[in-house]
Write a protein that holds these residues in place. Sequence first.
Motif, short mmCIF file in Angstrom:
data_model
loop_
_atom_site.label_atom_id
_atom_site.label_comp_id
_atom_site.label_asym_id
_atom_site.label_seq_id
_atom_site.Cartn_x
_atom_site.Cartn_y
_atom_site.Cartn_z
N GLN A 8 -5.68 -5.68 4.75
CA GLN A 8 -5.93 -6.12 3.17
C GLN A 8 -4.53 -6.38 2.44
OE1 GLN A 8 -7.76 -2.36 2.18
NE2 GLN A 8 -6.32 -1.85 1.04
N GLU A 29 -2.37 -5.41 -3.20
CA GLU A 29 -1.63 -4.95 -2.09
C GLU A 29 -0.85 -6.07 -1.53
OE1 GLU A 29 -3.11 -0.50 -0.94
OE2 GLU A 29 -3.83 -2.04 0.36
N HIS A 58 -8.72 -3.19 -1.97
CA HIS A 58 -9.45 -1.90 -1.53
C HIS A 58 -11.08 -2.41 -1.31
CE1 HIS A 58 -5.55 0.30 -1.89
NE2 HIS A 58 -5.96 0.76 -0.87
N ARG A 70 3.98 -1.65 -7.49
CA ARG A 70 3.18 -0.35 -7.00
C ARG A 70 3.67 -0.01 -5.57
NH1 ARG A 70 -2.37 0.29 -4.32
NH2 ARG A 70 -1.07 1.19 -2.88
N LYS A 105 0.06 9.40 0.60
CA LYS A 105 -1.22 8.49 1.05
C LYS A 105 -2.10 9.36 1.51
CE LYS A 105 -1.16 5.00 0.88
NZ LYS A 105 -1.66 4.17 -0.34
N CYS A 158 0.85 -1.19 0.01
CA CYS A 158 0.18 0.06 -0.07
C CYS A 158 0.90 1.21 0.17
CB CYS A 158 -0.96 0.03 1.36
SG CYS A 158 -2.02 1.48 1.41
N ASP A 198 -3.31 0.22 5.78
CA ASP A 198 -4.18 -0.87 5.05
C ASP A 198 -3.63 -2.39 5.37
OD1 ASP A 198 -5.77 0.79 3.96
OD2 ASP A 198 -5.08 0.81 1.92
MN MN Z 1 -4.10 0.95 0.32
#
Ligand code: MN
Length: 351
Positions: free
Chosen positions: A235, A221, A195, A42, A47, A19, A232
């Motif tokens: 997730q 992620e 997400h 990524r 953020k 993330c 995050d």
């Molecule tokens: Mn994220």
Amino acid sequence: MKIDNIDIAKKPMLIAGPCSAENEEQVMAVAKALAGKAAFFRAGLWKPRTRPGCFEGVGKEGLLWMQRVRNELSQPVATEVATAEHVELALSAGIDLLWVGARTTANPFAVQEIADALRGCDVPVFVKNPVNPDLELWIGALERLNNAGVTRLGAIHRGFSSYGEKYFRNAPQWQLPLELRRRLPQLPLVCDPSHISGKRELIMSLSQQAMDLNFDGLMIETHCNPVCALSDSRQQVTPDELSVILDRIVHRSVSADNGEFQSYRNQIDEIDEALMGLIAKRMEVSREIGELKRDKGFTVFQPSRYDETMKRCEAYCERARLDAEAMKDIFEAIHSESIRQQLRILNDDKR
Ligand code: MN
Ligand code: PEP
């Protein structure tokens, strides 16, 4: 819209990485573990956090780490941009793909600022859906970028936010990305199950659904130690878990145009015709009741009657093993069309 292709080695196009970029070691460790798997690595540098006081990203310092990933691992890299300054910094660092985040897509001023900063640049840009389920806003953001000359565009479906307790962090509402696909068939469409779900346990099934709906790629992620992630953490999956997810996904073929399907399709066409005939008949009867309500001075909407219809629908679903929620949606649509027709009778009368 003029949309050009993005070169990717294999389908589904995978965008994976943490993330947030947290420090150089973390970025390099995830990138090494993912090398060869992802089309793009990524990591978020700036953020957009809901509340202040949370980790808001490392900022431009992280660009150096992204450059290391790019140069040492020959791995194309991607990051989120939300302002003209982010765009300028990311472009001068040679970031290979930019994405516009969901909160930014919802704001045309911000998108226009990004589009202006991108004028004359040849970088692929992916646009996440806005946080609210507004397809026009999503398309509008793509158009602003396209008008500025960005042709290697893509869309990322990351679900839509709502208030209260919920199963998904952001409800998928698949009908929106599917309608986007219908309107812009040439636009690459990527699903971000991280997400949407907000929890790693659901990433596998959402990824499978996205592939079954013919999405072109996935953004997942990935972090070497998700529980300690600075954003995050619920997730994110480890690189090994990501491999398991990718291996388990079943890829089905897109076209079902062969003869085997034809007889079933003929049956479905016949059933659809019969259904439409029945709905037309139902509307005719409901218009007749509408006239009676008008003549006797009754309101169009009769709540108790509506409840009865829904109860009968539920009971039927149980007997016929139909999904009650889905049937409720269908009946609500039919009922609201009946109401609309009856209101029209009253309005026509006034004219
Ligand atoms: Mn994220
Ligand atoms: C992200 O990708 O980390 C992110 C902030 O996503 P979104 O814009 O979808 O919330």
